[in-house]
Write an enzyme that holds these catalytic residues in place. Structure first.
Site, short mmCIF file in Angstrom:
data_model
loop_
_atom_site.label_atom_id
_atom_site.label_comp_id
_atom_site.label_asym_id
_atom_site.label_seq_id
_atom_site.Cartn_x
_atom_site.Cartn_y
_atom_site.Cartn_z
N CYS A 3 0.83 -1.22 0.00
CA CYS A 3 0.00 0.00 0.00
C CYS A 3 0.85 1.26 0.00
CB CYS A 3 -0.93 0.01 1.20
SG CYS A 3 -1.89 -1.49 1.39
N GLY A 39 -12.88 -8.75 -6.18
CA GLY A 39 -13.45 -8.26 -4.94
C GLY A 39 -13.04 -9.07 -3.73
N ARG A 65 -22.83 -4.56 8.22
CA ARG A 65 -22.44 -5.96 8.41
C ARG A 65 -21.13 -6.10 9.19
NH1 ARG A 65 -19.40 -9.78 5.89
NH2 ARG A 65 -18.75 -8.61 4.05
N CYS A 117 -14.44 -0.23 6.99
CA CYS A 117 -13.39 -0.80 6.14
C CYS A 117 -13.39 -0.05 4.81
CB CYS A 117 -13.66 -2.27 5.86
SG CYS A 117 -13.90 -3.28 7.33
N CYS A 118 -12.19 0.16 4.24
CA CYS A 118 -12.14 0.81 2.94
C CYS A 118 -12.74 -0.13 1.90
CB CYS A 118 -10.70 1.18 2.58
SG CYS A 118 -9.55 -0.18 2.50
#
Lengths: 122, 381
Positions: free
Chosen positions: B79, B114, B190, B201-202
């Site tokens: 990242c 995903g 969720r 969360c991103c």
């Protein structure tokens, strides 16, 4: 069970985990470094056993599409100054930081071990 | 040492794109070149940051753009890839190797299908932990559990980070998720890895590219010249024993180096883009970046100091949580946002009067190392 991580050490089914200890700092690291590693001389072998203390945890909820049930992932600190990450089998409502844990074999777990609440531990 | 300016900055919207990865990078590069008011022939070297694209990606991306020939460096540091590329480019400029270079970052996470970004599988220890079910969200979740336990705080403090950053993101046309949310909505979303819920969360499916032009020639375009005053990259120490997982050691160490080089005290920072991949991260990084004293991150958040209009707005772009986190692009996109902030061009989300900005990102979570990489930059006008 994968070779090199753990073995059953006593008649109660508790496991001893195999770790390494840094010769420089005296602190432990799990799992044990591969014996063939050129860096292995910087460490000495360490067996970790006894009750660990739950340092932190999370309940992982797999994507609903997976159909998998939630499970607990735990960081457990052993008296030999080693932290081990592993699954914790326990009622979700009973999980609390500081609870005492022991380590048992787990055939359905790729690592071969699982944490459970320690019997009789305060 | 020669001064290094960011003379051009541009990015694509972060979104699920149907266009090709080449299209995204070329749009960002051409945008930054136009913004810098230079010609493609002025570019003496290129730095291409990416994680999942494969070998010699940079050359593939710009083959058709007409700037082939100069040195092209492909950079991967998880990242922190984009920020690491900027760090390397700046060093080459300072040493006099080049006068003008471009740095871009790009990622097409939609091509991965995903879900959670996979851990790398090149390490015996990471293999073991992955087999246990360890993912990056669960690493941050365990930090969050410990944070709430030690600080005796409710889960809602984590949700407040998501509320703040998603509110900022709603003002940013480049952000993937532009919907404001409430604490209740965040907590009711969720469960992913407790105490982290989905809105903490991103987004995991996002594509995008960002590009900056770095130069030692004082920019002549009409925008305020933005300088890079400090730039640091560090790697994570091996975790031995039973350390404190709330100690953002690698970030604090990297920030100290960047602040020292810049001659800037954390109290002088006006605006920050930091690595809020998960809500807990932002709280930990407040302390590691010196925006507040140890133990005071929740108070800093709740004072409003890090919101738009506060003393030091953090993640006015919406951060990774709202803008999205296409890994290789993130570090460069953070700099694009800070350039816009320092120039006074961040329409709708401007930190008024900002003169000093900081970017921070971390790269990778190897089992047994806090974070694999950290990068901090200090920018100023």
């Amino acid at each position: 069970m994968p070779a090199g991580y753990a073995f059953v050490a006593d008649e109660f089914g508790e496991m001893t985990l195999l770790a390494s200890k840094s010769r420089t700092t005296g602190l432990g690291v799990f799992p044990r470094l591969p014996a063939t590693a050129p860096s292995a001389s910087q460490y000495e072998d360490l067996e970790i056993h006894g009750h660990a203390s739950l340092y932190s945890f999370t309940v992982i909820h797999p994507n609903p599409k997976s159909g998998l049930a939630p499970f607990v992932l735990a960081m457990a600190d052993f008296p030999q100054e080693v932290r081990v990450l592993g699954r914790l089998e326990c009622a979700l409502t009973d999980v609390a930081i500081g609870m005492k844990l022991s380590c048992r074999p787990a055939s359905d777990n790729a690592s071969g071990f699982v944490f459970v609440p320690a019997a009789g531990a305060a | 040492m020669r001064e290094v300016y960011i003379s051009g900055a541009a990015m694509t919207p972060f979104a699920r794109h149907t266009r090709s990865i080449q299209d995204l990078v070329q749009e960002a590069v051409l945008g930054a070149v136009r913004n810098a008011e230079i010609k493609l022939s002025d570019i003496q070297a290129m730095y291409s940051a990416n994680v999942f694209g494969g070998m010699i990606l940079g050359q593939v991306l710009v083959r058709d753009l007409g700037i082939t020939g100069p040195a092209l460096y492909n950079v991967e540091n998880a990242c922190a890839s984009g920020a690491t590329a900027v760090h390397l480019a700046r060093m080459a400029l300072q040493l006099g190797k080049y006068d003008t270079v471009v740095v871009w970052g790009v990622e097409m996470l939609s091509q991965l299908g995903g879900g959670t970004i996979p851990l790398q599988r090149n390490d015996y220890k990471t293999e073991l932990y992955a087999a246990q079910g360890l993912t990056l969200p669960s690493v941050y979740a365990m930090r969050a559990t410990r944070y709430l336990h030690e600080r005796n705080l409710p889960r809602s403090v984590l949700a407040e980070i998501a509320v703040k950053n998603r509110a900022a993101g709603s003002r940013n046309p480049y952000a993937q998720q532009r919907k404001e949310v409430t604490v209740e909505e965040v907590l009711a979303s969720r469960q992913v890895a407790e105490p982290l819920t989905l809105l903490q969360c991103c987004p995991s499916v996002v594509d995008g590219a960002a590009c900056v032009v770095l130069t030692t020639r004082k920019p002549t375009n009409s925008a305020k010249p933005v300088r890079i005053l400090g730039s640091a990259v560090q790697s994570g120490h091996q975790e031995l024993g039973c350390g404190d997982i709330l100690d953002g050691e690698i970030t604090a160490r990297t920030a100290r180096l960047a602040y020292e080089e810049a001659g800037v005290d954390p109290s002088e920072v006006d605006v920050v883009e930091l690595h809020d991949a998960f809500t807990i991260a932002e709280l930990i990084y407040y302390e590691a970046l010196g925006l507040c004293a140890p133990g005071e991150s929740a108070s800093l958040l709740q004072s409003g100091a890090t919101s738009l209009g506060g003393r030091v707005p953090v993640n006015p772009s919406g951060g990774l949580l709202a803008k999205g986190h296409p890994l290789g692009a993130t570090g460069v996109a953070q700099m694009v946002e800070i350039v816009w902030q320092l120039r006074g061009q961040a329409e709708g989300r401007q930190a008024e009067g900002a003169r000093v900005g900081v970017t921070q990102c971390t790269g990778g979570g190897i089992a047994g190392v806090d974070h694999a990489a950290s990068s901090v930059h200090v920018l100023a006008v």
